[in-house]
Motif scaffolding. Structure first.
Motif, PDB file in Angstrom:
ATOM      1  N   VAL A  38       0.732  -1.062   0.030  1.00  0.00           N
ATOM      2  CA  VAL A  38       0.007  -0.100  -0.248  1.00  0.00           C
ATOM      3  C   VAL A  38       1.058   1.235   0.080  1.00  0.00           C
ATOM      4  O   VAL A  38       2.111   1.191   0.523  1.00  0.00           O
ATOM      5  CB  VAL A  38      -1.088   0.122   1.230  1.00  0.00           C
ATOM      6  N   ILE A  39       0.279   2.362  -0.694  1.00  0.00           N
ATOM      7  CA  ILE A  39       1.069   3.655  -0.487  1.00  0.00           C
ATOM      8  C   ILE A  39       0.336   4.629   0.257  1.00  0.00           C
ATOM      9  O   ILE A  39      -0.965   4.721   0.087  1.00  0.00           O
ATOM     10  CB  ILE A  39       1.291   4.037  -2.291  1.00  0.00           C
ATOM     11  N   GLY A  40       1.094   5.234   0.960  1.00  0.00           N
ATOM     12  CA  GLY A  40       0.348   6.487   1.724  1.00  0.00           C
ATOM     13  C   GLY A  40       0.005   5.745   3.140  1.00  0.00           C
ATOM     14  O   GLY A  40       1.133   5.253   4.013  1.00  0.00           O
ATOM     15  N   SER A  41      -1.068   5.808   3.745  1.00  0.00           N
ATOM     16  CA  SER A  41      -1.364   5.307   4.842  1.00  0.00           C
ATOM     17  C   SER A  41      -1.594   3.834   4.857  1.00  0.00           C
ATOM     18  O   SER A  41      -2.130   3.174   4.083  1.00  0.00           O
ATOM     19  CB  SER A  41      -2.470   5.956   5.548  1.00  0.00           C
TER      20      SER A  41
ATOM     21  N   HIS B 248       3.433  -4.473   3.094  1.00  0.00           N
ATOM     22  CA  HIS B 248       4.508  -3.459   3.220  1.00  0.00           C
ATOM     23  C   HIS B 248       3.555  -2.207   3.051  1.00  0.00           C
ATOM     24  O   HIS B 248       2.792  -2.168   2.086  1.00  0.00           O
ATOM     25  CB  HIS B 248       5.538  -3.722   2.690  1.00  0.00           C
ATOM     26  N   CYS B 249       4.090  -1.040   3.486  1.00  0.00           N
ATOM     27  CA  CYS B 249       3.357   0.200   3.345  1.00  0.00           C
ATOM     28  C   CYS B 249       4.498   0.908   2.824  1.00  0.00           C
ATOM     29  O   CYS B 249       5.602   1.156   3.719  1.00  0.00           O
ATOM     30  CB  CYS B 249       2.651   0.721   4.536  1.00  0.00           C
ATOM     31  N   VAL B 250       4.563   1.703   1.735  1.00  0.00           N
ATOM     32  CA  VAL B 250       5.462   2.766   1.431  1.00  0.00           C
ATOM     33  C   VAL B 250       4.684   4.037   1.454  1.00  0.00           C
ATOM     34  O   VAL B 250       3.675   4.235   1.181  1.00  0.00           O
ATOM     35  CB  VAL B 250       6.149   2.403  -0.126  1.00  0.00           C
ATOM     36  N   GLN B 251       5.758   4.961   1.760  1.00  0.00           N
ATOM     37  CA  GLN B 251       5.172   6.576   1.998  1.00  0.00           C
ATOM     38  C   GLN B 251       4.977   7.195   0.808  1.00  0.00           C
ATOM     39  O   GLN B 251       4.023   7.883   0.369  1.00  0.00           O
ATOM     40  CB  GLN B 251       6.007   7.378   2.845  1.00  0.00           C
TER      41      GLN B 251
END
Ligand SMILES: [Zn+2]
Ligand SMILES: [Zn+2]
Length: 279
Positions: free
Chosen positions: A171-174, A191-194
């Motif tokens: 996911v991207i963001g939150s 995994h989450c990327v900003q």
């Protein structure tokens, strides 16, 4: 496992929110298409399916059901990769549309995961030798979620678990608690990327390896999973709620009647008596 090749089903989020962030659209889409190319180029037996989801529909970007003829390669690239790129690009243009009313909606990711699972199952039944297809699903999500598809998500997670198909999520963001549960239930990776600019690097480093190889890699340890359930009345995640003893539906506050199975709760509270007298 590596010798048999792997079927990668990519679920790509194309919510209209994406069209508003013009600088990111290109990076986001090219990261997704590049990753699809890398997967196919890594092993000649690898296969691919790409499903896009926006707030109105889900659509197969690749492979195409209508067998359109594709130009032969011109730039020395592998012909298959050229076909993948053209097919995805063509369908993407039809799907990305700015919609000012779409802010309150969310992408139909759960529906796309469901279609992905059906696609995997169909590949397995159509296999002449009846071999088990090594498949995994990768969800790339950029829009915000509202929890309105809670039940659909849980159903797809349990199906993925049953047919031993890991569900990877980037996911991207939150953070997205619901998708995190799916990765945990089905044995996938979350995994989450900003930033969108980190997406391709993250996909290559963490999601390119198959499940067996991944165990040997030194990836960041998984976060603790947020296992909160969404209430059936407002579709929001709740810490503590009431559960129907008949069908296990979750409610954020005490309700006189279960809206799922129509059971009337037997309580001695005065509120209930008043309601009954009115009838
Ligand atoms: Zn509620
Ligand atoms: Zn119930």
């Amino acid at each position: 496992m590596a010798g048999d090749g792997c079927l990668l089903v990519m679920v790509v989020d194309l919510h209209p929110q994406l069209a508003e962030q013009e600088s990111n659209v290109h990076n986001y889409l090219s990261a997704c298409i590049s990753f699809a190319n890398i997967h196919l180029a890594a092993n000649v037996k690898n296969t691919l399916a790409v499903i896009a989801a926006n707030h109105l529909e889900t659509r197969f970007l690749y492979p195409q059901i209508t067998g359109k003829t594709v130009d032969r390669q011109k730039d020395g690239r592998l012909e298959l990769l050229c076909q993948v790129d053209e097919s995805i690009e063509r369908e993407l243009r039809n799907m990305i549309v700015p919609d000012p009313k779409a802010d309150q909606t969310e992408s139909l990711i759960s529906g796309a995961i469901g279609r992905g699972l059906l696609y995997i199952k169909r590949q397995e039944t159509e296999d002449v030798l009846g071999k088990k297809v090594h498949a995994r699903i990768l969800v790339v999500k950029i829009s915000l979620d509202t929890g309105s598809q809670y039940l659909n998500y849980i159903n797809t997670y349990l199906t993925a678990q049953k047919i031993s198909t890991p569900l990877d999520v980037c996911v991207i963001g939150s953070d997205c608690g619901l998708l995190q549960q799916g990765a945990d239930i089905s044995g996938g990776y979350y995994h989450c990327v900003q930033e969108v600019s980190e997406l391709l690097q993250c996909l290559i480093l963490m999601y390119q390896a198959d499940v067996v190889t991944r165990k040997k890699l030194n990836v960041p340890p998984p976060d603790s999973v947020d296992y909160r359930a969404a209430c059936f009345c407002h579709r929001t995640l709740v810490d503590m709620g009431n559960v129907c003893s008949n069908c296990l539906s979750v409610y954020c506050k005490a309700v006189p009647l279960c809206t799922t199975c129509n059971v009337i709760f037997q309580t001695d509270r005065p509120l209930m008596k008043i309601v009954k007298k009115k009838k």
